[in-house]
Enzyme design. Structure first.
Site, PDB file in Angstrom:
ATOM      1  N   HIS A 184      -1.160   7.352   7.672  1.00 40.65           N
ATOM      2  CA  HIS A 184      -0.023   6.908   8.485  1.00 40.65           C
ATOM      3  C   HIS A 184       0.929   8.039   8.867  1.00 40.65           C
ATOM      4  CE1 HIS A 184      -1.215   2.761   7.532  1.00 40.65           C
ATOM      5  NE2 HIS A 184      -0.517   2.454   8.603  1.00 40.65           N
ATOM      6  N   LYS A 199       0.869  -1.187   0.000  1.00 34.91           N
ATOM      7  CA  LYS A 199       0.000   0.000   0.000  1.00 34.91           C
ATOM      8  C   LYS A 199       0.895   1.223   0.000  1.00 34.91           C
ATOM      9  CE  LYS A 199      -4.327  -1.385   1.975  1.00 34.91           C
ATOM     10  NZ  LYS A 199      -4.468  -2.001   3.285  1.00 34.91           N
ATOM     11  N   HIS A 207       0.135   6.806   2.778  1.00 34.70           N
ATOM     12  CA  HIS A 207      -0.794   7.940   2.666  1.00 34.70           C
ATOM     13  C   HIS A 207      -0.940   8.646   4.008  1.00 34.70           C
ATOM     14  CE1 HIS A 207      -3.806   5.561   4.711  1.00 34.70           C
ATOM     15  NE2 HIS A 207      -3.658   4.595   3.822  1.00 34.70           N
TER      16      HIS A 207
END
Ligand code: ARG
Length: 573
Positions: A140, A134, A137
């Site tokens: 986090h 992932k 973004h």
């Protein structure tokens, strides 16, 4: 090396002497300690205040009467004078000595101001903990910068710190990803496309699986292979991991964030047996529809799922294994989980299960350091609706916007790109750490980058301003004349500097970096006020020297405060 002595300690001594003088038979065990002193919100009420109701019972007297007697008994003009107001004794520092003591403390301690020596304790910090395949973004962002800041704060206070990126690198989705890769992918495309290519493969898997359910079996087969440590599966998956980390590393480098370990969920694959055996042995497991769970009804929580009916373990099982492993290997005194509040229940369950297993330390030493959500210019982020904000994009935007502002404000600045990068990234981090972590954050560019608000750029600018004053100063060996630092504006600056060590300790105690952010901002605000009202460089060399020392101290403490929250302090901007 730490602070030589602080005003709190000095005033406590004066207070204790006054108590013994005023009430000669007062028992010495009952004398108040430094924590009894409060900081009045308004400087006109003194620098510290002692609330006398604490002594009422022992003395059988009303607080105002005690305050009057105590204030009269205070006799230490070189430290502070006292005034009774209602039930309080308000202490006013001797401004001259306060100035010298504070500046000497900062000079002596330097970067270690408010810090402590090795205290022999270890803290494990679990932060950032991103998920494989992932893209990084803003979901986090908080965990990354809060955890990083806490690591620096604990380190400053003498703890041994271990930063762990507990990678989300285990789960059935990775079997599907490999199945998709085998069918439609190759290394060239994945290396070129990075994490986005992996996500695309995953999306395609789901689309095609709707028509062709046999794909699901393929996914399961590959997942089983990962679990069994099959060579090919492991090699492919390892490269997926490397790819994700390479991507994340770019963000970590920009933020200056580091880790001591990347042991994530998969690391515990071969460490589950111990957890399950121990739970069985301690009679904590019960069966529920084919699954194994720990019943937590007595603690008013849903059961903690340990093994699914198909034999697979879960996120919680892995956290149990991780906690035991960390205790064995790091022998921590504290273990912090910097994770969004959505996972409150998860951590309550995990800590409770450990406690039921007989590990008292789970209760005393583990803490879920929860934080709120980040939305962006009024819009919450949603993976489903596709309005995802990637951190690398956010940080590049921040640099660009900062560069525009700096080009306009300081057209002659050398290396404007460097400054812009420090200011842009600093603005994002500062905003994230400005308020109590549990509060939700709404991120707006014009607020974060405002040079006149409660912002990173404002604080950094104050640092650069001090640097510029110090650059312009002439050499002189005149003795500093501290009389120049006794006016109200200088006093406010000195108060903010003297309070700074307390803010660091409060930040550690509450696992709340915003304590440091706020204290740093307070120093900057007080200094700017001083700067507008008072001249620094003038003909009187002694006074100038004293003021330069103040500017030097402010520069040092702002740099330290920014360092502790993970923000750079530019010399010019
Ligand atoms: N990877 C998880 C997530 O992104 C966070 C893991 C936090 N750490 C832990 N030990 N559970 O939600």
């Amino acid at each position: 090396m730490a602070v030589l002595t602080d005003m709190r300690a000095e005033v406590t001594k004066v207070l204790r002497e006054a108590i013994l003088r005023a009430f000669s038979d007062f028992p010495s065990e009952g004398l108040p300690g430094p924590e009894a002193l409060e900081t009045p919100p308004d400087a006109s009420l003194g620098d510290y205040a002692f609330p006398c109701f604490r002594l009422s019972k022992a003395l059988r007297m009303g607080p105002p009467a005690i305050a009057l007697k105590l204030a009269k008994a205070v006799d230490a003009p070189e430290v502070a004078t006292a005034q009774a107001v209602g039930g309080y004794v308000n202490f006013f520092f001797n401004r001259l000595n306060f100035a010298r003591l504070t500046l000497d403390n900062i000079k002596e301690a330097g970067d270690r101001y408010g810090g402590e020596m090795d205290n022999g304790k270890t803290v494990v910090l679990d932060y950032s903990s991103i998920n494989i395949a992932k893209r990084f973004h803003i979901g986090h962002l908080s965990t990354t910068v809060i955890g990083h800041s806490l690591k620096r704060i604990y380190d400053h206070l003498g703890w041994k710190t271990i930063g762990v990126n507990h990678l989300g690198d285990w789960g059935t989705q990775f079997g599907k990803m490999i199945a998709a890769f085998k069918r439609w992918g190759d290394w060239e495309m994945v290396e070129a496309g990075g994490v986005d290519a992996l996500t695309a493969l995953y999306v395609r898997f789901h689309q095609e699986a709707e028509e062709n359910p046999a794909l699901e079996d393929e996914g399961r087969k590959w997942f089983k292979k990962i679990e069994d440590g099959d060579k090919e599966a492991m090699e492919i998956f390892q490269r997926f991991k490397d790819l994700t980390l390479k991507d994340a590393k770019r963000v970590y480098d920009i933020l200056g964030v580091t880790f001591d370990s990347y042991n994530g969920e998969a690391f515990y694959n071969d460490k589950m047996g111990r957890v399950i055996d121990e739970l069985k042995e301690k009679n904590l497991l019960s069966e529920s529809q084919g699954a194994l769970v720990v019943n937590l009804a007595e603690d008013k929580m849903p059961p903690c799922l340990i093994v699914k009916s198909d034999g697979a373990t879960l996120y919680a099982t892995r956290d149990l294994a991780a906690a035991l492993w960390r205790k064995d290997n790091y022998n921590f005194d504290k273990c912090l989980y910097v994770v969004a509040y959505q996972q409150n229940l998860h951590f309550q369950q995990v800590f409770k299960v450990l406690e039921l297993m007989g590990y008292q330390w789970a209760k005393d030493e583990m803490e879920h350091v929860a934080f709120g959500m980040v939305s962006y210019e009024g819009q919450s982020m949603s993976t489903r609706q596709g309005n995802i904000i990637y951190l690398d994009e956010l940080l590049s935007r921040a640099r660009e916007k900062a560069l525009d502002i700096i080009r306009e404000k300081s057209p002659d600045l050398e290396n404007p790109e460097d400054a812009a990068s420090q200011v842009g990234v600093g603005a994002v981090v500062f905003t994230t750490l400005l308020n109590n972590r549990i509060k939700d954050i709404d991120f707006w560019w014009d607020r974060a980058l405002n040079f006149d608000g409660d912002t990173g750029p404002y604080t950094q600018y104050t640092h650069a301003r001090c640097a510029s004053v110090l650059r312009r100063a002439k050499e002189s060996d005149a003795r500093p004349d501290d009389e120049a630092l006794t006016n109200d504006e200088a006093r406010a600056v000195l108060r903010a500097l003297a309070r700074f060590p307390e803010a660091i300790r409060a930040a550690q105690k509450g696992n709340e970096p915003s304590e440091v952010t706020r204290a740093t901002l307070d120093v900057a605000k007080a200094f700017n006020k001083y700067y507008y009202e008072q001249r620094i460089l003038d003909e009187d060399e002694g006074k100038t020297q004293a003021r330069l020392e103040l500017a030097q101290a402010v520069k040092r403490i702002i740099a330290l405060g920014l360092y502790l929250i993970g923000v750079k302090a530019p010399e010019a901007m």
